[in-house]
Each structure stands twice: as C-alpha cells, then as structure tokens.
Design a protein around this motif. Structure first.
Motif, PDB file in Angstrom:
ATOM      1  N   ASP A 222      18.670  25.303  -1.510  1.00  0.00           N
ATOM      2  CA  ASP A 222      19.367  26.597  -1.516  1.00  0.00           C
ATOM      3  C   ASP A 222      18.377  27.749  -1.656  1.00  0.00           C
ATOM      4  O   ASP A 222      18.499  28.795  -0.987  1.00  0.00           O
ATOM      5  N   LEU A 223      17.403  27.578  -2.531  1.00  0.00           N
ATOM      6  CA  LEU A 223      16.386  28.612  -2.739  1.00  0.00           C
ATOM      7  C   LEU A 223      15.593  28.868  -1.453  1.00  0.00           C
ATOM      8  O   LEU A 223      15.363  30.029  -1.070  1.00  0.00           O
ATOM      9  N   MET A 224      15.199  27.801  -0.781  1.00  0.00           N
ATOM     10  CA  MET A 224      14.433  27.953   0.452  1.00  0.00           C
ATOM     11  C   MET A 224      15.276  28.620   1.544  1.00  0.00           C
ATOM     12  O   MET A 224      14.801  29.475   2.293  1.00  0.00           O
ATOM     13  N   GLU A 225      16.534  28.195   1.627  1.00  0.00           N
ATOM     14  CA  GLU A 225      17.423  28.744   2.659  1.00  0.00           C
ATOM     15  C   GLU A 225      17.643  30.243   2.455  1.00  0.00           C
ATOM     16  O   GLU A 225      17.577  31.038   3.403  1.00  0.00           O
ATOM     17  N   LEU A 233       9.945  34.907   2.507  1.00  0.00           N
ATOM     18  CA  LEU A 233       8.683  34.217   2.765  1.00  0.00           C
ATOM     19  C   LEU A 233       8.999  33.033   3.671  1.00  0.00           C
ATOM     20  O   LEU A 233       9.643  32.086   3.241  1.00  0.00           O
ATOM     21  N   PRO A 234       8.611  33.081   4.938  1.00  0.00           N
ATOM     22  CA  PRO A 234       8.921  31.998   5.877  1.00  0.00           C
ATOM     23  C   PRO A 234       8.405  30.651   5.372  1.00  0.00           C
ATOM     24  O   PRO A 234       7.460  30.589   4.583  1.00  0.00           O
ATOM     25  N   ALA A 235       9.035  29.593   5.870  1.00  0.00           N
ATOM     26  CA  ALA A 235       8.636  28.249   5.444  1.00  0.00           C
ATOM     27  C   ALA A 235       7.191  27.962   5.840  1.00  0.00           C
ATOM     28  O   ALA A 235       6.706  28.424   6.878  1.00  0.00           O
ATOM     29  N   ASN A 236       6.517  27.194   5.000  1.00  0.00           N
ATOM     30  CA  ASN A 236       5.140  26.751   5.242  1.00  0.00           C
ATOM     31  C   ASN A 236       4.144  27.912   5.355  1.00  0.00           C
ATOM     32  O   ASN A 236       3.083  27.777   5.960  1.00  0.00           O
ATOM     33  N   GLU A 237       4.502  29.054   4.810  1.00  0.00           N
ATOM     34  CA  GLU A 237       3.595  30.202   4.857  1.00  0.00           C
ATOM     35  C   GLU A 237       3.095  30.513   3.453  1.00  0.00           C
ATOM     36  O   GLU A 237       3.879  30.659   2.515  1.00  0.00           O
ATOM     37  N   GLU A 238       1.794  30.590   3.316  1.00  0.00           N
ATOM     38  CA  GLU A 238       1.210  30.891   2.018  1.00  0.00           C
ATOM     39  C   GLU A 238       1.177  32.403   1.803  1.00  0.00           C
ATOM     40  O   GLU A 238       1.137  33.171   2.764  1.00  0.00           O
ATOM     41  N   PRO A 239       1.186  32.833   0.551  1.00  0.00           N
ATOM     42  CA  PRO A 239       1.085  34.278   0.287  1.00  0.00           C
ATOM     43  C   PRO A 239      -0.278  34.786   0.723  1.00  0.00           C
ATOM     44  O   PRO A 239      -1.263  34.040   0.726  1.00  0.00           O
ATOM     45  N   PRO A 240      -0.382  36.059   1.104  1.00  0.00           N
ATOM     46  CA  PRO A 240      -1.681  36.616   1.534  1.00  0.00           C
ATOM     47  C   PRO A 240      -2.735  36.421   0.469  1.00  0.00           C
ATOM     48  O   PRO A 240      -2.432  36.367  -0.734  1.00  0.00           O
ATOM     49  N   SER A 241      -3.977  36.295   0.917  1.00  0.00           N
ATOM     50  CA  SER A 241      -5.075  36.036  -0.028  1.00  0.00           C
ATOM     51  C   SER A 241      -5.247  37.163  -1.040  1.00  0.00           C
ATOM     52  O   SER A 241      -5.661  36.940  -2.171  1.00  0.00           O
ATOM     53  N   GLU A 242      -4.917  38.397  -0.634  1.00  0.00           N
ATOM     54  CA  GLU A 242      -5.101  39.519  -1.573  1.00  0.00           C
ATOM     55  C   GLU A 242      -4.120  39.464  -2.722  1.00  0.00           C
ATOM     56  O   GLU A 242      -4.247  40.187  -3.688  1.00  0.00           O
ATOM     57  N   LEU A 243      -3.075  38.555  -2.615  1.00  0.00           N
ATOM     58  CA  LEU A 243      -2.110  38.462  -3.705  1.00  0.00           C
ATOM     59  C   LEU A 243      -2.605  37.559  -4.823  1.00  0.00           C
ATOM     60  O   LEU A 243      -1.973  37.452  -5.850  1.00  0.00           O
ATOM     61  N   LEU A 258       7.424  42.373  -5.300  1.00  0.00           N
ATOM     62  CA  LEU A 258       7.660  41.477  -4.177  1.00  0.00           C
ATOM     63  C   LEU A 258       6.550  40.439  -4.059  1.00  0.00           C
ATOM     64  O   LEU A 258       6.806  39.253  -3.849  1.00  0.00           O
ATOM     65  N   GLN A 259       5.319  40.915  -4.228  1.00  0.00           N
ATOM     66  CA  GLN A 259       4.192  39.997  -4.127  1.00  0.00           C
ATOM     67  C   GLN A 259       4.212  38.957  -5.243  1.00  0.00           C
ATOM     68  O   GLN A 259       3.916  37.788  -5.037  1.00  0.00           O
ATOM     69  N   THR A 260       4.592  39.407  -6.427  1.00  0.00           N
ATOM     70  CA  THR A 260       4.688  38.472  -7.555  1.00  0.00           C
ATOM     71  C   THR A 260       5.765  37.422  -7.287  1.00  0.00           C
ATOM     72  O   THR A 260       5.575  36.217  -7.532  1.00  0.00           O
ATOM     73  N   ALA A 261       6.909  37.882  -6.768  1.00  0.00           N
ATOM     74  CA  ALA A 261       7.996  36.952  -6.453  1.00  0.00           C
ATOM     75  C   ALA A 261       7.578  35.972  -5.367  1.00  0.00           C
ATOM     76  O   ALA A 261       7.929  34.781  -5.404  1.00  0.00           O
ATOM     77  N   GLN A 262       6.796  36.474  -4.386  1.00  0.00           N
ATOM     78  CA  GLN A 262       6.333  35.586  -3.319  1.00  0.00           C
ATOM     79  C   GLN A 262       5.380  34.524  -3.854  1.00  0.00           C
ATOM     80  O   GLN A 262       5.410  33.376  -3.428  1.00  0.00           O
ATOM     81  N   ARG A 263       4.523  34.949  -4.783  1.00  0.00           N
ATOM     82  CA  ARG A 263       3.614  33.966  -5.385  1.00  0.00           C
ATOM     83  C   ARG A 263       4.398  32.890  -6.140  1.00  0.00           C
ATOM     84  O   ARG A 263       4.097  31.702  -6.059  1.00  0.00           O
ATOM     85  N   LEU A 264       5.399  33.321  -6.894  1.00  0.00           N
ATOM     86  CA  LEU A 264       6.212  32.364  -7.655  1.00  0.00           C
ATOM     87  C   LEU A 264       6.978  31.418  -6.719  1.00  0.00           C
ATOM     88  O   LEU A 264       7.092  30.212  -6.977  1.00  0.00           O
ATOM     89  N   LEU A 265       7.504  31.997  -5.625  1.00  0.00           N
ATOM     90  CA  LEU A 265       8.231  31.180  -4.664  1.00  0.00           C
ATOM     91  C   LEU A 265       7.300  30.175  -3.994  1.00  0.00           C
ATOM     92  O   LEU A 265       7.640  28.996  -3.827  1.00  0.00           O
ATOM     93  N   TRP A 266       6.117  30.644  -3.633  1.00  0.00           N
ATOM     94  CA  TRP A 266       5.160  29.739  -3.002  1.00  0.00           C
ATOM     95  C   TRP A 266       4.764  28.610  -3.958  1.00  0.00           C
ATOM     96  O   TRP A 266       4.660  27.447  -3.556  1.00  0.00           O
ATOM     97  N   GLN A 267       4.570  28.966  -5.230  1.00  0.00           N
ATOM     98  CA  GLN A 267       4.214  27.948  -6.219  1.00  0.00           C
ATOM     99  C   GLN A 267       5.354  26.959  -6.409  1.00  0.00           C
ATOM    100  O   GLN A 267       5.137  25.752  -6.580  1.00  0.00           O
ATOM    101  N   ALA A 268       6.600  27.477  -6.376  1.00  0.00           N
ATOM    102  CA  ALA A 268       7.769  26.600  -6.519  1.00  0.00           C
ATOM    103  C   ALA A 268       7.851  25.606  -5.370  1.00  0.00           C
ATOM    104  O   ALA A 268       8.223  24.441  -5.553  1.00  0.00           O
TER     105      ALA A 268
END
Length: 383
Positions: A222-225, A233-243, A258-268
């Motif tokens: 559900d979270l990914m969807e 943050l599209p699937a299989n995409e890592e957050p930008p290196s500057e984050l 937004l960047q913080t949330a993306q990092r958390l989502l990517w880590q999840a």
C-alpha cells in the motif's frame, strides 16, 4: 396391455412434467463390516469401542479405533473402485500370489510374534537350517534357473531382491512378510491420520505469526502504491546523492521535508523486504521443526497405544476374516487393496540423483510453508 391415449400423448410430449422418470441405478457400495462374513470370528467384537475401552482404557482405545477406521476406509474405498469384471479377469498366477501372501502372513504373528519381539527377527534372519547332503545331480539341473519358486519371486521382487531360499529359513520369510505388513498398515495410518493432524496443530500455532507477516507485506505494498501514484518516488529509484547529507540542502523547508521523506521511503524499501524475508525464513524453520516434533510425538504415542493390540488381536482376527471369505469376489478385491501393505519398504532418496537436481527448480520452502498454512486455514475456516 394396450396404451391409453394419455400414455401415447405423454410419450410424444417432451416437457419435464410429461416425460417419464428414469430410475437411477443403485450403485453397490462395499462396507467391510457389513459385506464380509464376520460370523466365524471375533473381529467385530475386538474392534468395538466398548471392548477397546474396557481392555485398554479410553485414551488408548481412541487411538486404536482411529487406526481401525482408517484401515476400513482404505479397504472400502479401494474395493469400491474394483469391478466384478476385473476380479473375474484375474489370472490364476495373481490369485495364487494373493492367496500365498495370506497363507504366509498367517504363519507368523499373534502371541508367537509378540514373545519374540526381543529377538531381531524383523531385521536379521536366523541362520539357515542345515540340510542333509543330497545326491549329486547332472550339471544342467544344478544350474540356477532364471526364476525361482513363487515365494522366491515374491520376496525378490518386493522385499529382498537378493533373496534365495537356500540362504534363508522359513522364519525369515514369515517374519519379513509379517513385519512388512505391520509397517505398511502403520505407515498408511501415519500418512492419512497422524501427519494431517500434526500439520493442523502446527498450522494453528503459526497462523497468527503468518498473518502478521502478510499484514506487513500488505502495508508495504500500500505504501509503495500510494507513493508511486502521487509521484513521490518512483519504484527502484534511489534518492539523489545530494540528499545523503543532512542540512546541506539549499532548498526551501518544504523541499527539505520532501527530501527527508524520500530518504525514509527509500530506506523503508530496503529494510521492509529484508524484514519480511527474515520473518518468512523463521516461519518456515519453525514449521519444519514443530511438524517433525509433533509427528514423532503422535507416532510414538500411537505405537505405544496400539502396537501390542495390532499384533496380538487385530491382525490374527483380520486374517481369520479373510480366510472365512476366501474365494469370494469381495475377498479378492480386499486382497488386491491390501497387497501393497505386504511390500512396505521405506523409500531412501538416491544421493547421486538428488545432487544432480537443479536447486533452482525446487520450490522455496518459505512459499510452501505459507501455502500449507493457508490451505489448512481455509479448510478449518480460520480465514
């Protein structure tokens, strides 16, 4: 008899009301206790629950009764699949083989077998009897024939391919047939009753842990969807290196969030699948361990409860019933159903062939475990 006008019109009419009803053929259903001649022995008495409870106690009686019902069910279902035409078409060789198995089985067992339980008659044969030297025979008659006696063929094909009558005495043959038949019946009960009951108990214990894993998996999906649907943050995409470095961004506070949330989502996305995988592995290992322990426990309990009864009472009475019905169609059908039990040999996996198999072709045990628990849960209406 003259047809009336109503009869003629009814035959001409094709509607359901006027169409004459067809009688459905009544199919004969075999029942061991009803259709076999039990009057000459005590089979019915020694398999009754009042007798078992009085002699062995309620708990042991229940185990014994489950075993007897299991054997009856196997015989009934097997006999009902065999037609009279098949029985009438049996070759004389087949009839002789089946009858010889019964005769051989009757030569051992009961109190004699129980008394010799301490002797290793099941695994190692007694030394062969010493025979008197016979007069010499012509060379051509001394050569080993391509086939042996009927008992040799039965033993070679089904129990011991190296069997020779000259090397084993009668006791080896009788004990082997008896022990294999005993093992066959108990193994059948193990497969049909003990293993399913054990799996049911284990699946009941692991049902809630499995549902937690499934719940975590659903939440992750559900979270990914939602994140992909919102373009977060599209699937299989890592957050930008500057984050990667906290506090180095020059964007607004909203972009920082937004960047913080993306990092958390990517880590999840990295952590949750690993967690699910570990939990699935643990669940599979627990299932294998608990199943083996439960099966061993139930089998030991059954053997302690029923082995003496099977050897001393059940098999001698069953043999008596079979002899009492000898020659009838039901007798031959029953012997056909029972024949595989005479040849019980535990299959041992070939190490060479198993090592050749591609490991990738084997199903993931974690998936197998999930499927088994879900199957039992559906059958038991837990879901």
């Amino acid at each position: 008899m003259v047809d009336t006008s109503e009869d003629v019109s009814a035959r001409k009419c094709g509607c359901e009301k006027c169409r004459p009803t067809k009688k459905k053929p009544v199919r004969y259903r075999f029942n061991f206790l009803k259709n076999m001649n039990l009057r000459q022995g005590n089979y019915e008495a020694i398999t009754s629950m009042p007798y078992l409870a009085q002699k062995y106690g309620e708990k042991r009686a229940e185990n014994i009764s489950r075993f007897v019902k299991c054997i009856h069910k196997q015989i009934n279902s097997g006999v009902n699949r065999i037609s009279d035409l098949q029985v009438n078409s049996l070759l004389p060789w087949t009839r002789v083989r089946l009858f010889l198995l019964l005769v051989t089985l009757s030569q051992k067992g009961g109190s004699d077998y129980w008394i010799q339980a301490g002797v290793e008659v099941r695994d190692s044969p007694k030394p062969p009897k010493i025979k008197e030297k016979e007069p010499s025979k012509p060379m051509e008659t001394q050569q080993e024939l391509p086939y042996g006696t009927l008992i040799e063929e039965i033993m070679r094909q089904n129990i011991n391919e190296n069997f020779k009558e000259s090397e084993h005495d009668e006791n080896y043959v009788f004990s082997s047939i008896w022990a294999n038949f005993m093992e066959g019946l108990i193994n059948h009960f193990l497969e049909k009753v003990i293993i399913p009951n054990s799996e049911k108990k284990v699946c009941q214990q692991l049902y809630k842990p499995m549902m937690k894993i499934i719940s975590l998996y659903n939440e992750y999906n559900d979270l990914m969807e939602k994140s992909e649907r919102n373009g977060f943050l599209p699937a299989n995409e890592e957050p930008p290196s500057e984050l990667a470095g906290a506090g180095e961004s020059e964007n607004s506070s909203e972009n920082n969030k937004l960047q913080t949330a993306q990092r958390l989502l990517w880590q999840a996305r990295q952590d949750i699948p690993k967690t699910i995988s570990k939990e699935l592995t643990l669940l599979s290992e627990m299932y294998a361990t608990l199943s083996a322990d439960e099966q061993d426990f139930e089998l030991d309990e059954f053997v302690c409860s029923a082995e003496e009864y099977i050897e001393l009472e059940y098999l001698p009475s069953l043999i008596e019933v079979l002899f009492a019905n000898c020659g009838t169609a039901n007798f031959w059908k029953t012997m056909i159903v029972l024949e595989p039990f005479f040849y019980y040999i535990e299959e041992v996996a070939d190490e060479d062939s198993s090592s050749i198999q591609d490991e990738s072709s084997k199903p993931d045990p974690r998936v197998v475990t999930l499927e088994k628990i879900c199957q039992v849960a559906a059958e038991q209406d837990w879901i």
